[in-house]
Write a protein that holds these residues in place. Sequence first.
Motif, short mmCIF file in Angstrom:
data_model
loop_
_atom_site.label_atom_id
_atom_site.label_comp_id
_atom_site.label_asym_id
_atom_site.label_seq_id
_atom_site.Cartn_x
_atom_site.Cartn_y
_atom_site.Cartn_z
N SER A 87 0.85 -1.19 0.00
CA SER A 87 0.00 0.00 0.00
C SER A 87 0.88 1.24 0.00
O SER A 87 2.00 1.22 0.50
CB SER A 87 -0.94 0.02 1.21
OG SER A 87 -0.22 0.21 2.40
N SER A 88 0.35 2.31 -0.58
CA SER A 88 1.09 3.57 -0.65
C SER A 88 0.54 4.55 0.37
O SER A 88 -0.57 4.37 0.89
CB SER A 88 1.00 4.17 -2.05
OG SER A 88 -0.29 4.70 -2.28
N THR A 89 1.28 5.61 0.62
CA THR A 89 0.83 6.62 1.58
C THR A 89 -0.40 7.37 1.10
O THR A 89 -1.10 7.97 1.90
CB THR A 89 1.97 7.63 1.89
OG1 THR A 89 2.47 8.14 0.65
CG2 THR A 89 3.08 6.96 2.67
N ALA A 90 -0.71 7.33 -0.20
CA ALA A 90 -1.91 7.97 -0.74
C ALA A 90 -3.10 7.02 -0.77
O ALA A 90 -4.16 7.37 -1.26
CB ALA A 90 -1.64 8.52 -2.13
N GLY A 91 -2.93 5.80 -0.27
CA GLY A 91 -4.04 4.85 -0.21
C GLY A 91 -4.12 3.87 -1.35
O GLY A 91 -5.04 3.08 -1.42
N GLY A 92 -3.16 3.90 -2.28
CA GLY A 92 -3.15 2.93 -3.36
C GLY A 92 -2.82 1.54 -2.84
O GLY A 92 -2.21 1.39 -1.79
N LEU A 93 -3.24 0.52 -3.57
CA LEU A 93 -3.04 -0.85 -3.14
C LEU A 93 -2.80 -1.73 -4.36
O LEU A 93 -3.50 -1.62 -5.36
CB LEU A 93 -4.27 -1.35 -2.38
CG LEU A 93 -4.27 -2.77 -1.87
CD1 LEU A 93 -3.23 -2.95 -0.78
CD2 LEU A 93 -5.64 -3.14 -1.35
N ALA A 94 -1.79 -2.60 -4.28
CA ALA A 94 -1.55 -3.60 -5.32
C ALA A 94 -1.36 -4.94 -4.64
O ALA A 94 -0.74 -5.03 -3.59
CB ALA A 94 -0.31 -3.24 -6.14
#
Length: 158
Positions: A87-94
């Motif tokens: 997950s990224s700090t901007a809320g993205g998820l893979a």
Amino acid sequence: MIVVVRHILRVLIALTSAMVLTAGLPSSSASAAADVRTFKFPPLTRSPQFLYGGCPYKILYGKFGNAVFAQVAVYSGCSAPMNVAISSTAGGLAKCDGQSSHCPVRGGQDGCGTYLWWQATLEVTQAEQARNMAVAFPDGSVRYFHPTQGDPVSGRNC
């Protein structure tokens, strides 16, 4: 087998959604049957070999260029497929389950033995960073790794 994989993916999706919303701490609504733990581990640091049940594994996560990534390498004794998410700090998820065509399993060998590994990758902006990663095991248990939160973790150097 397909039913088990679908269950693992449902657990991983639910738990990684909680991971994004709570900066690495699983929600209290997580499945009671699953063993869910959060460990403090820095990004861009190749881990020693961790052990879950009879499953030895290593992780690496962080940011490289305009992508955040999470890798898991599993050694003999693990039941595949493993699942990994970043997950990224901007809320993205893979997420990567090791069986999809977009995240094939790769092999290798190091001082700990022969392993299979796969990686989840997410393109991000320059300002975003890797928030945390998750590894889901075939029994539904999940291990989160976060740069600032969680229990200390130790492993063995092979």
